[in-house]
Design an enzyme around this catalytic site. Structure first.
Site, PDB file in Angstrom:
ATOM      1  N   THR A 155      47.875  15.892  64.104  1.00  0.00           N
ATOM      2  CA  THR A 155      48.963  16.848  64.272  1.00  0.00           C
ATOM      3  C   THR A 155      48.387  18.263  64.308  1.00  0.00           C
ATOM      4  O   THR A 155      47.477  18.585  63.545  1.00  0.00           O
ATOM      5  CB  THR A 155      50.011  16.723  63.145  1.00  0.00           C
ATOM      6  N   HIS A 178      45.367   7.138  48.867  1.00  0.00           N
ATOM      7  CA  HIS A 178      44.317   6.929  47.867  1.00  0.00           C
ATOM      8  C   HIS A 178      44.292   5.491  47.357  1.00  0.00           C
ATOM      9  O   HIS A 178      43.364   5.093  46.634  1.00  0.00           O
ATOM     10  CB  HIS A 178      44.534   7.893  46.705  1.00  0.00           C
TER      11      HIS A 178
END
Length: 425
Positions: free
Chosen positions: A342, A396
């Site tokens: 993006t 994560h």
């Protein structure tokens, strides 16, 4: 009489919202001709009629939600269009016979019928315009739709309006008596200065997916910066010959796409997704490129980006961007994707934290290029260079911080050495 039904849209789409009818009641429509535009969670799609005939009625209005397989209009195969008003005249002999046998009513009957019509008209005037779902919810809550002040731009009561009215009633009941007696003049004055706009289905979906991404993933972001000197030098030297040869401009996105692919090959967990208690490693590179459209951000996918040249990537991005601007993206253009890029820099963003495009586990954020003084390590001097901050948000749960940092450092290294990028990308 034939029913026009909502067709199968895509595996993950079960409903849509009627954006607009492309025909009017009484119009003749050919088989295969578009009759309605549906707004889905991803794109707007046109529904084509599977039959030819005259449209005898619409069962829903723009703004109403409809489900796959649900009838939304009726079609008369034997109907004909007559006059400028497009009124439907059926050829049924049964109806003609009934009309011929119909006897005139007596004066009393006419008077009774007139009174009945008058009463019905008054009832219709009192009856609010509402979607079927809103009427159902109002009955469940015991609410009179005439009391609901919340309406959309077309004057219809919708489910969210019923819910909002119920919530306002509950809040009033829970307020202390002293507050109930306070004058409402100030609140009323502010109401006149507030415009209530219903969120489009796509905007609702974007909001829902962004919240889900933050709730369902252990999202962290790491940052780095890239010296864009080398890439800008290559672009300046090659842009004219590149355009002359390929008919497309050499932009930054092809460099970043190739750099991302090179880094993904070295850190494959960022090209994966989580399915239950399993990690799905993807050995193909379908890169999503976030594009700003009128109704919000969409992420069309450049498929097999690793097999495309710089020119191929630029051409594909150009095609997808044009589709996004003209609202002609197809469902396949948006489905899948293994990693997303993006670019907030086109709007002037200097620094931001991109949100994951679930179920992907990584997204790279580009930012505006800003000239600022930096230390040149090898020369131990300070120079003004075109610098860009880049950000990597990652899940994560399967990507360790060490791998995320090294992934971003790899992208930085590839971008700052375009020759290495060409060899590895």
């Amino acid at each position: 009489m034939i029913e026009i039904k909502v067709p199968e849209l895509a595996e993950s789409l079960t409903e849509g919202t009627i954006a607009q009818w492309l025909k009017k009641e009484g119009d003749y429509i050919e088989k295969g001709e578009a009759i309605v535009e549906l707004e889905t969670d991803k794109v707007n799609v046109e529904v084509n009629s599977e039959y030819s005939g005259v449209i005898s009625g619409f069962l829903f209005q723009p703004g109403d939600n409809v489900e796959v397989g649900q009838a939304i209009a009726t079609l008369d195969e034997n109907g004909t269009v007559t006059g400028d008003t497009n009124e439907v005249a059926t050829a049924s002999k049964q109806e003609e016979k009934v009309e011929q046998q119909q006897k005139p009513t007596t004066a009393t009957e006419e008077k009774q019928e007139t009174n009945a019509v008058t009463v019905q008209e008054k009832e219709n005037q009192r009856k609010p315009i509402a979607s079927p779902a809103a009427r159902k919810r109002a009955r469940e809550l015991g609410i009179d739709l005439n009391d609901v002040p919340y309406q959309d731009t077309l004057g219809r009561v919708r489910v969210d309006g019923v819910e909002a009215y119920k919530k306002s009633l509950s809040s009033k009941e829970n307020q202390p008596e002293v507050r109930k007696q306070q004058p409402q003049q100030k609140a009323d004055e502010k109401d006149d200065m507030v415009e209530r706009i219903k969120m489009s289905r796509r905007r609702q979906t974007i909001a829902k997916r962004l919240v889900e991404a933050q709730h369902n993933a252990a999202m962290l972001t790491t940052f780095n910066e890239v010296d864009m000197t080398a890439i800008m030098d290559v672009r300046n030297r090659r842009k004219d010959s590149f355009y002359k040869k390929h008919g497309v401009k050499l932009g930054f996105m092809s460099f970043f796409t190739k750099a991302v692919i090179g880094a993904l090959k070295e850190f494959p967990l960022l090209n994966a997704e989580i399915q239950g208690d399993e990690i799905l490693l993807k050995k193909f590179y379908d890169i999503g490129i976030a594009v700003s459209a009128e109704e919000g951000l969409v992420v069309p996918v450049v498929r097999g980006a690793d097999r495309l040249s710089f020119a191929g990537i630029e051409k594909e991005i150009g095609v997808l961007s044009e589709k996004a601007k003209t609202n002609t993206l197809g469902l396949r253009d948006l489905q899948g994707g293994t990693f997303t890029i993006t670019n907030g820099g086109i709007f002037g963003s200097l620094y931001s934290t991109p949100i994951l495009n679930a179920p992907q586990v990584g997204i790279l954020g580009m930012h505006t290029i800003q000239r600022r003084p930096v230390v040149i390590d090898k020369e131990d001097t300070i120079a003004v260079r075109p610098m860009m901050y880049i950000a990597l948000s990652y899940d994560h749960r399967i990507v360790d911080g060490k791998d995320a940092v090294q992934f971003l450092a790899k992208i930085k290294a590839l971008l700052e050495d375009p020759e290495d990028l060409l060899l590895e990308g």
